[in-house]
Design an enzyme around this catalytic site. Structure first.
Site, PDB file in Angstrom:
ATOM      1  N   CYS A  60     -10.655 -18.899   1.232  1.00 51.97           N
ATOM      2  CA  CYS A  60      -9.246 -18.581   1.434  1.00 51.97           C
ATOM      3  C   CYS A  60      -8.567 -19.685   2.249  1.00 51.97           C
ATOM      4  O   CYS A  60      -8.408 -20.800   1.777  1.00 51.97           O
ATOM      5  CB  CYS A  60      -9.107 -17.205   2.081  1.00 51.97           C
ATOM      6  SG  CYS A  60      -7.404 -16.576   2.079  1.00 51.97           S
ATOM      7  N   HIS A 152     -11.913 -13.812  -1.478  1.00 50.33           N
ATOM      8  CA  HIS A 152     -12.798 -13.414  -0.383  1.00 50.33           C
ATOM      9  C   HIS A 152     -14.107 -12.859  -0.956  1.00 50.33           C
ATOM     10  O   HIS A 152     -14.207 -11.671  -1.270  1.00 50.33           O
ATOM     11  CB  HIS A 152     -12.129 -12.352   0.496  1.00 50.33           C
ATOM     12  CG  HIS A 152     -11.054 -12.902   1.367  1.00 50.33           C
ATOM     13  ND1 HIS A 152     -11.294 -13.380   2.635  1.00 50.33           N
ATOM     14  CD2 HIS A 152      -9.728 -13.071   1.142  1.00 50.33           C
ATOM     15  CE1 HIS A 152     -10.170 -13.817   3.166  1.00 50.33           C
ATOM     16  NE2 HIS A 152      -9.196 -13.642   2.280  1.00 50.33           N
ATOM     17  N   GLU A 154     -16.740 -12.250   0.603  1.00 57.68           N
ATOM     18  CA  GLU A 154     -17.472 -11.464   1.600  1.00 57.68           C
ATOM     19  C   GLU A 154     -17.110  -9.989   1.595  1.00 57.68           C
ATOM     20  O   GLU A 154     -17.782  -9.179   2.262  1.00 57.68           O
ATOM     21  CB  GLU A 154     -17.239 -12.043   3.003  1.00 57.68           C
ATOM     22  CG  GLU A 154     -15.891 -11.733   3.639  1.00 57.68           C
ATOM     23  CD  GLU A 154     -14.769 -12.659   3.183  1.00 57.68           C
ATOM     24  OE1 GLU A 154     -13.683 -12.605   3.782  1.00 57.68           O
ATOM     25  OE2 GLU A 154     -14.976 -13.430   2.211  1.00 57.68           O
ATOM     26  N   SER A 206     -26.814   5.115  27.420  1.00 58.52           N
ATOM     27  CA  SER A 206     -25.568   5.856  27.265  1.00 58.52           C
ATOM     28  C   SER A 206     -25.696   7.029  26.315  1.00 58.52           C
ATOM     29  O   SER A 206     -24.836   7.902  26.298  1.00 58.52           O
ATOM     30  CB  SER A 206     -24.478   4.914  26.736  1.00 58.52           C
ATOM     31  OG  SER A 206     -24.799   4.494  25.423  1.00 58.52           O
ATOM     32  N   GLY A 207     -26.754   7.041  25.507  1.00 59.16           N
ATOM     33  CA  GLY A 207     -26.873   8.045  24.466  1.00 59.16           C
ATOM     34  C   GLY A 207     -26.582   7.482  23.094  1.00 59.16           C
ATOM     35  O   GLY A 207     -26.823   8.139  22.089  1.00 59.16           O
ATOM     36  N   GLY A 208     -26.058   6.253  23.039  1.00 59.60           N
ATOM     37  CA  GLY A 208     -25.734   5.636  21.771  1.00 59.60           C
ATOM     38  C   GLY A 208     -26.858   4.783  21.220  1.00 59.60           C
ATOM     39  O   GLY A 208     -27.882   4.559  21.870  1.00 59.60           O
ATOM     40  N   VAL A 209     -26.650   4.285  20.011  1.00 61.00           N
ATOM     41  CA  VAL A 209     -27.656   3.478  19.327  1.00 61.00           C
ATOM     42  C   VAL A 209     -27.889   2.156  20.047  1.00 61.00           C
ATOM     43  O   VAL A 209     -29.027   1.711  20.211  1.00 61.00           O
ATOM     44  CB  VAL A 209     -27.224   3.204  17.869  1.00 61.00           C
ATOM     45  CG1 VAL A 209     -28.244   2.333  17.156  1.00 61.00           C
ATOM     46  CG2 VAL A 209     -27.012   4.509  17.118  1.00 61.00           C
ATOM     47  N   ASP A 210     -26.811   1.523  20.489  1.00 57.80           N
ATOM     48  CA  ASP A 210     -26.917   0.171  21.037  1.00 57.80           C
ATOM     49  C   ASP A 210     -27.806   0.116  22.270  1.00 57.80           C
ATOM     50  O   ASP A 210     -28.727  -0.702  22.355  1.00 57.80           O
ATOM     51  CB  ASP A 210     -25.527  -0.369  21.372  1.00 57.80           C
ATOM     52  CG  ASP A 210     -24.591  -0.346  20.180  1.00 57.80           C
ATOM     53  OD1 ASP A 210     -25.090  -0.261  19.040  1.00 57.80           O
ATOM     54  OD2 ASP A 210     -23.368  -0.396  20.379  1.00 57.80           O
ATOM     55  N   SER A 211     -27.521   0.962  23.244  1.00 62.65           N
ATOM     56  CA  SER A 211     -28.317   0.922  24.470  1.00 62.65           C
ATOM     57  C   SER A 211     -29.744   1.369  24.206  1.00 62.65           C
ATOM     58  O   SER A 211     -30.688   0.853  24.817  1.00 62.65           O
ATOM     59  CB  SER A 211     -27.673   1.789  25.556  1.00 62.65           C
ATOM     60  OG  SER A 211     -27.656   3.153  25.191  1.00 62.65           O
ATOM     61  N   ALA A 212     -29.929   2.314  23.273  1.00 59.91           N
ATOM     62  CA  ALA A 212     -31.280   2.786  22.964  1.00 59.91           C
ATOM     63  C   ALA A 212     -32.128   1.673  22.360  1.00 59.91           C
ATOM     64  O   ALA A 212     -33.291   1.479  22.740  1.00 59.91           O
ATOM     65  CB  ALA A 212     -31.209   3.974  22.004  1.00 59.91           C
TER      66      ALA A 212
END
Length: 503
Positions: A60, A152, A154, A206-212
């Protein structure tokens, strides 16, 4: 790129050819953008990049910048193309005369978003494709391995877009498809060990995926040197604190300390309604709680001769990009993982996920053996329900929002849609009072906003078309069961222009 099992990084357009050469890339992709190449202050690049001998693909705006830099012409033709567009690929391009569009059908649908067009290809370049309004929609110089497409590739709306990228990556640039989650784990384990050594490390769950996943990755690298701290800030969804303490500990065996800090967070957030201020306060209080929670841990570590110097954060690549990761980028909003930290932060950050997207984080979590109940959990922001209340945060408003959120999550699960949507933020418009009729009287209640979205990496998203009967059931349950709510509305905004979270 990463779907093609190729590792990639994002750098600003101001990077020099020398800096690029120092990274020794196997290929370079110039992204799209909203500018015109003839606008004053439009993003430019170091034209020496085209002389490095590294394969380049312009997309683009990147296609147009490449054309101008190499002696071609870009013009305002008066014809704009936005959205789905029919493109014709030349017989030679699809029949093996070059790499980029080899093997593709002659007629296909692509996703366009441009006002200017390439009017003349640079000398030595072959035109590969065209549309009714754009005679030069793709070009290539296979000898120099320089390529460009106006569309695009992608985005999923371009039918054969991934094939275009893979032809460039694997054939033109000769990059093997060998990057995977196993590579990331091995590389990050080595990097964590090199950074931390024998030091002690704290991690907030935190309970989320990232920190786990971040904690599991660090635990794999350094084992018992890691201590996880779960700060219950009172901004979580229903039963989430219990799930963190039970699900994660049983799955990993990590040492977990829980700190009840609800009163501290609510006091700090009292009468604060500005979204950025709330994010920064929550980030600040998180660290303050850590600084107090570490007292006993520091004493314990000191007795063993290992001071605690490191803090793990689950920062992802979109967090860094959205927070303004370089010249020419806009700060969309601050993220709790990369903003709001006090200047007197006493920890050195360990961010093992900061070059990854959410789908890659989930894959790594599964590779590490985390249960699906953790890695398949819908994204939830670190500031929690504090940024899903439009207005100031109170205990009563949190309880109201928890009730509404629990209904939405239960109904989505019952309908079998948990894996079909990226997430469904439930937002309380606490500063808005809506007139309604409930029973035989007039009511003034708060609206609840449903924000179901579909995405793969959180960089872009579209609103999810939930079945009408399900929306009706959710609305009826919320207005009947949640006191103080008399209206439910649906957010049908894509990203961009809107972000996934309201605040």
């Amino acid at each position: 790129m990463r779907e093609a099992n190729v590792y990639s990084e994002i750098v600003p357009h101001t990077v020099t050819a020398a800096d690029i050469a120092a990274k020794r890339p196997a290929g370079i992709i110039l992204s799209g953008g909203p500018s015109s190449v003839y606008e004053e202050g439009a993003p430019r690049l170091d034209e020496g990049i085209f002389e490095l001998g590294v394969p380049v693909l312009g997309i683009c705006y990147g296609f147009q910048v490449m054309a101008v830099a190499l002696g071609g012409e870009v013009a305002k033709t008066g014809h704009r193309e936005y959205g789905s567009t029919a493109v014709r690929v030349s017989a030679g391009a699809r029949g093996g005369a070059g790499f980029l569009l080899d093997g593709q059908p002659g007629d296909q649908t692509v996703w366009m978003s441009h006002g200017d067009s390439v009017a003349k290809a640079p000398e030595g370049f072959d035109v590969l494709a065209s549309t009714d309004d754009t005679p030069i929609a793709a070009f290539a110089n296979d000898g120099r391995k320089l390529y460009g497409v106006q569309w695009h590739p992608e985005v999923k709306h371009s039918e054969h877009g991934q094939a275009v990228l893979e032809n460039f990556l694997h054939r033109a640039a000769g990059i093997p498809a060998d990057w995977n989650s196993g590579n990331v784990i091995a590389d990050q384990v080595a990097a964590i060990r090199a950074q931390v050594g024998s030091g002690r490390v704290l991690c907030a769950l935190s309970g989320g995926v990232d920190s786990a996943v971040a904690a599991a990755l660090v635990h794999k690298a350094i084992g018992d040197q890691l201590v996880c701290v779960f700060v219950d800030h009172g901004l979580l969804r229903r039963d989430e604190a219990r799930q963190v303490q039970e699900d994660y500990v049983s799955a990993t065996g990590v040492r977990l300390i829980t700190v009840d800090a609800e009163e501290q967070f609510l006091a700090a957030l009292e009468s604060v309604s500005d979204p950025e201020a709330k994010r920064k306060i929550i980030g600040r209080e998180f660290i303050r709680v850590f600084e107090r929670a570490q007292a006993d841990l520091v004493a314990e570590a000191a007795s063993e001769g290992d001071p605690i110097r490191f803090l793990v954060q689950g920062t992802l690549y979109p967090d860094v990009v959205e927070s303004g990761g370089g010249a020419g980028t806009a700060n969309i909003k601050s993220h709790h993982n990369v903003s709001g930290l006090p200047e007197d932060l006493q920890f050195e950050l360990v961010e093992p996920l900061c070059t990854l997207f959410k789908d890659e984080v989930r894959a790594i979590g599964r590779e590490l053996g985390l249960p699906e109940v953790i890695v398949g959990r819908q994204p939830f922001p670190g500031p929690g329900l504090g940024i899903r209340i439009v207005g100031d945060v109170t205990r009563e408003r949190l309880d109201l929002l928890r009730d509404a959120d629990a209904i939405v999550r239960a109904e989505l699960t019952a309908a079998g849609l948990d894996s079909e949507i990226w997430q469904c933020p439930v937002v309380l418009l606490a500063d808005v009072r809506s007139v309604g009729v409930q029973g035989d009287g007039r009511t003034y209640g708060h609206p609840i906003v449903l924000r179901p979205v579909s995405s793969e990496d959180a960089m872009t998203a579209d609103w999810t078309r939930l079945p009408y009967h399900l929306l009706a059931k959710i609305s009826n349950r919320i207005t009947n069961e949640v006191e103080g709510v008399n209206r439910v509305v649906l957010d049908v905004t894509s990203k961009p222009p809107g972000t996934i979270e309201w605040e």
